[in-house]
Design a protein around this motif. Structure first.
Motif, PDB file in Angstrom:
ATOM      1  N   TYR A 256       0.739  -7.671  -5.515  1.00  0.00           N
ATOM      2  CA  TYR A 256       0.185  -8.433  -4.478  1.00  0.00           C
ATOM      3  C   TYR A 256      -1.318  -8.368  -4.410  1.00  0.00           C
ATOM      4  CZ  TYR A 256      -0.844  -3.647  -2.778  1.00  0.00           C
ATOM      5  OH  TYR A 256      -1.376  -2.503  -2.526  1.00  0.00           O
ATOM      6  N   PRO A 257      -1.924  -9.342  -3.525  1.00  0.00           N
ATOM      7  CA  PRO A 257      -3.205  -9.373  -3.358  1.00  0.00           C
ATOM      8  C   PRO A 257      -3.750  -8.293  -2.792  1.00  0.00           C
ATOM      9  CG  PRO A 257      -2.370 -10.809  -1.581  1.00  0.00           C
ATOM     10  CD  PRO A 257      -0.940 -10.494  -2.536  1.00  0.00           C
ATOM     11  N   TYR A 258      -4.528  -7.556  -3.656  1.00  0.00           N
ATOM     12  CA  TYR A 258      -5.092  -6.078  -3.461  1.00  0.00           C
ATOM     13  C   TYR A 258      -6.720  -5.919  -3.385  1.00  0.00           C
ATOM     14  CZ  TYR A 258      -5.860  -1.069  -4.230  1.00  0.00           C
ATOM     15  OH  TYR A 258      -6.491   0.194  -3.911  1.00  0.00           O
ATOM     16  N   LEU A 259      -7.310  -5.549  -2.367  1.00  0.00           N
ATOM     17  CA  LEU A 259      -8.823  -5.348  -2.279  1.00  0.00           C
ATOM     18  C   LEU A 259      -8.979  -3.992  -2.163  1.00  0.00           C
ATOM     19  CD1 LEU A 259     -11.548  -6.752  -2.181  1.00  0.00           C
ATOM     20  CD2 LEU A 259     -11.215  -6.464   0.047  1.00  0.00           C
ATOM     21  N   GLU A 260      -9.919  -3.403  -3.048  1.00  0.00           N
ATOM     22  CA  GLU A 260     -10.368  -1.963  -2.956  1.00  0.00           C
ATOM     23  C   GLU A 260     -11.931  -1.935  -3.137  1.00  0.00           C
ATOM     24  OE1 GLU A 260      -8.166   1.019  -5.427  1.00  0.00           O
ATOM     25  OE2 GLU A 260     -10.067   1.179  -6.368  1.00  0.00           O
ATOM     26  N   ILE A 261     -12.375  -0.849  -2.180  1.00  0.00           N
ATOM     27  CA  ILE A 261     -13.675  -0.499  -2.480  1.00  0.00           C
ATOM     28  C   ILE A 261     -13.697   1.228  -2.741  1.00  0.00           C
ATOM     29  CG2 ILE A 261     -15.911   0.021  -1.498  1.00  0.00           C
ATOM     30  CD1 ILE A 261     -15.413  -2.277   0.376  1.00  0.00           C
ATOM     31  N   ALA A 262     -14.264   1.402  -3.821  1.00  0.00           N
ATOM     32  CA  ALA A 262     -13.948   2.815  -4.476  1.00  0.00           C
ATOM     33  C   ALA A 262     -15.507   3.583  -4.678  1.00  0.00           C
ATOM     34  CB  ALA A 262     -13.261   2.956  -5.847  1.00  0.00           C
TER      35      ALA A 262
ATOM     36  N   LEU B 145       0.915  -1.191  -0.050  1.00  0.00           N
ATOM     37  CA  LEU B 145      -0.027  -0.043   0.144  1.00  0.00           C
ATOM     38  C   LEU B 145       0.894   1.196   0.039  1.00  0.00           C
ATOM     39  CD1 LEU B 145      -2.908  -1.084   2.484  1.00  0.00           C
ATOM     40  CD2 LEU B 145      -2.891  -1.037   0.246  1.00  0.00           C
ATOM     41  N   ASP B 146       2.095   1.146   0.609  1.00  0.00           N
ATOM     42  CA  ASP B 146       3.067   2.368   0.618  1.00  0.00           C
ATOM     43  C   ASP B 146       3.540   2.884  -0.533  1.00  0.00           C
ATOM     44  OD1 ASP B 146       2.528   2.655   3.385  1.00  0.00           O
ATOM     45  OD2 ASP B 146       4.341   1.035   3.655  1.00  0.00           O
ATOM     46  N   CYS B 147       3.557   1.917  -1.769  1.00  0.00           N
ATOM     47  CA  CYS B 147       4.429   2.110  -2.718  1.00  0.00           C
ATOM     48  C   CYS B 147       4.009   3.693  -3.424  1.00  0.00           C
ATOM     49  CB  CYS B 147       4.381   1.199  -3.839  1.00  0.00           C
ATOM     50  SG  CYS B 147       5.594  -0.300  -3.256  1.00  0.00           S
ATOM     51  N   ILE B 148       2.472   3.701  -3.817  1.00  0.00           N
ATOM     52  CA  ILE B 148       1.832   4.789  -4.427  1.00  0.00           C
ATOM     53  C   ILE B 148       2.345   6.266  -3.996  1.00  0.00           C
ATOM     54  CG2 ILE B 148      -0.085   4.695  -3.582  1.00  0.00           C
ATOM     55  CD1 ILE B 148      -1.493   5.115  -6.319  1.00  0.00           C
ATOM     56  N   PHE B 149       2.656   6.124  -2.518  1.00  0.00           N
ATOM     57  CA  PHE B 149       2.776   7.352  -2.108  1.00  0.00           C
ATOM     58  C   PHE B 149       4.217   7.782  -2.221  1.00  0.00           C
ATOM     59  CE2 PHE B 149      -0.774   5.466   0.216  1.00  0.00           C
ATOM     60  CZ  PHE B 149      -1.734   6.621   0.147  1.00  0.00           C
ATOM     61  N   GLU B 150       5.387   7.156  -2.798  1.00  0.00           N
ATOM     62  CA  GLU B 150       6.499   7.529  -2.700  1.00  0.00           C
ATOM     63  C   GLU B 150       6.941   8.580  -3.731  1.00  0.00           C
ATOM     64  OE1 GLU B 150       8.456   3.956  -3.597  1.00  0.00           O
ATOM     65  OE2 GLU B 150       8.234   2.939  -1.817  1.00  0.00           O
TER      66      GLU B 150
ATOM     67  N   ILE C 275      -7.221  -2.249   0.778  1.00  0.00           N
ATOM     68  CA  ILE C 275      -6.660  -3.445   1.706  1.00  0.00           C
ATOM     69  C   ILE C 275      -5.701  -4.331   1.080  1.00  0.00           C
ATOM     70  CG2 ILE C 275      -7.755  -5.303   2.886  1.00  0.00           C
ATOM     71  CD1 ILE C 275     -10.217  -4.044   2.841  1.00  0.00           C
ATOM     72  N   ASP C 276      -4.532  -4.768   1.811  1.00  0.00           N
ATOM     73  CA  ASP C 276      -3.563  -5.577   1.417  1.00  0.00           C
ATOM     74  C   ASP C 276      -4.109  -7.070   1.924  1.00  0.00           C
ATOM     75  OD1 ASP C 276      -1.413  -7.353   1.207  1.00  0.00           O
ATOM     76  OD2 ASP C 276      -0.052  -5.559   1.484  1.00  0.00           O
ATOM     77  N   ILE C 277      -4.629  -7.877   1.129  1.00  0.00           N
ATOM     78  CA  ILE C 277      -5.156  -9.041   1.669  1.00  0.00           C
ATOM     79  C   ILE C 277      -4.124  -9.779   2.338  1.00  0.00           C
ATOM     80  CG2 ILE C 277      -6.190 -11.317   0.568  1.00  0.00           C
ATOM     81  CD1 ILE C 277      -8.271  -9.146   0.735  1.00  0.00           C
ATOM     82  N   ARG C 278      -3.185  -9.830   2.410  1.00  0.00           N
ATOM     83  CA  ARG C 278      -1.950 -10.485   3.152  1.00  0.00           C
ATOM     84  C   ARG C 278      -2.082 -10.412   4.569  1.00  0.00           C
ATOM     85  NH1 ARG C 278       3.024  -8.748  -0.177  1.00  0.00           N
ATOM     86  NH2 ARG C 278       2.113  -6.663   0.063  1.00  0.00           N
ATOM     87  N   TYR C 279      -2.777  -9.023   4.901  1.00  0.00           N
ATOM     88  CA  TYR C 279      -3.048  -8.846   6.455  1.00  0.00           C
ATOM     89  C   TYR C 279      -4.406  -9.173   6.786  1.00  0.00           C
ATOM     90  CZ  TYR C 279       1.175  -6.005   6.175  1.00  0.00           C
ATOM     91  OH  TYR C 279       2.552  -5.568   6.142  1.00  0.00           O
TER      92      TYR C 279
END
Length: 350
Positions: free
Chosen positions: A75-81, A10-15, A133-137
């Motif tokens: 990575y396994p990524y879940l989003e509600i937009a 989740l952090d990557c996009i903010f770099e 959401i990072d599904i790994r968590y």
């Protein structure tokens, strides 16, 4: 503006964005604001981290030129937009269809090891929320989401849902700060997720039910929905609508509920309530005027339906708006805040 990158978490996009969180808010490690380098207009992104692997992002910006994103999600990524204002479209590599970003449309998205391409259209304002959401968590969510065990992409969109609109409104109006704010918002995230997952399950049931309908009946029912989408201020009666699409009223009532998950009258009411809330939030008319504009001549009846739909009276809109214009003052912080959306900074709101 063009943004191209691959993300591992989740952090990557903010770099690629500049953190402009005010010093007075830096102690709140979970709450940050970023300036987005949109050359065509100002853009800001508020990030609220609720727990490891779960956050809420609010984007607010003016777009005078197209903006494109090409993002690889590794990575396994879940989003509600959910889009409150603005428009655009997006698609996943290898998929046969594209998806809209438009006012009142909510999206449940799961993606893993795929690439997304998104385009935001020029508009006066783009106001958009994403639950990321990072599904790994939260791996316990996997069994609840269709096809995630073997698919790398799943998407379901819901348009014009008063219930989703209400939850988003409650998130905007969050009355708490600090730990209580995180707890409240996390609860709303799971409520929204449960609603989407329930909708996906019911859609599967409706698909099975629709398979029992004749192809000609399905075409007629879609035509009925189209007519209501154009005429919801003064829709035809049930018998007239049935005549227009070539069905009897019984088959229209039963088939509409099976195919779309709501009644004919419920669909019209949802369209009217969404339009009423939008007009009231924009401050373009008072409650009495809005009631007439969306097809209600009985103000009391309109107010009752609005309260049942959103959980508060139509007259309450605007009193606690998180998007109110910031009042000028002479403090150093006010100068820093000027021309920026106030909801990024108010402690008692998002």
């Amino acid at each position: 503006m063009k943004l191209q990158m691959n993300t591992q978490n989740l952090d990557c996009i903010f770099e690629q964005f500049r953190d402009i969180t005010l010093p007075s808010h830096q102690q709140e490690k979970y709450h940050h604001m970023y300036a987005i380098p949109i050359q065509s207009g100002p853009g800001y992104l508020q990030r609220i981290c609720l727990r490891n692997g779960m956050e809420i992002n609010w984007f607010d910006g003016k777009l005078y030129e197209p903006v494109t994103f090409d993002i690889g999600v590794l990575y396994p990524y879940l989003e509600i937009a959910y889009t409150l204002e603005g428009r655009g479209c997006w698609e996943a590599a290898g998929q046969t269809r594209s998806y809209d970003l438009s006012t009142g449309v909510s999206t449940l998205l799961y993606i893993r090891d795929e690439k997304l391409h998104a385009e935001l259209s020029p508009c006066e304002r783009m106001l958009h929320m994403e639950i990321r959401i990072d599904i790994r968590y939260l791996s316990e969510l996997l069994p609840e989401i269709p096809n995630l065990s073997y698919e790398s992409f799943f998407c379901r969109q819901t348009a014009g849902s008063p219930h989703i609109s209400l939850i988003v409104e409650q998130m905007k109006r969050c009355p708490y700060t600090g730990t209580l704010q995180k707890l409240y918002l996390e609860g709303k995230v799971f409520e929204l997720l449960a609603y989407h997952l329930d909708g996906a399950a019911k859609e599967e049931e409706r698909t099975q039910a629709a398979s029992k309908l004749k192809a000609g009946d399905i075409r007629c029912l879609h035509q009925a929905k189209e007519i209501l989408s154009r005429t919801w201020r003064q829709p035809p009666g049930l018998l007239e609508l049935a005549r227009l699409v070539g069905l009897n009223d019984y088959k229209l009532k039963l088939g509409f509920k099976e195919l779309f998950g709501t009644t004919v009258f419920g669909y019209v009411r949802g369209l009217r309530m969404n339009e009423a809330r939008k007009i009231l939030e924009q401050g373009k008319a008072n409650v009495s005027e809005v009631a007439i504009m969306v097809g209600y001549h009985n103000l009391s009846h309109f107010a009752t339906l609005f309260r049942k739909t959103y959980g508060y009276n139509p007259s309450e809109i605007g009193k606690a708006s998180i998007f109110a214009t910031d009042q000028a003052c002479n403090t150093k912080e006010s100068v820093h805040r000027r021309n920026k959306p106030i909801f990024f900074y108010q402690k008692d709101n998002l």
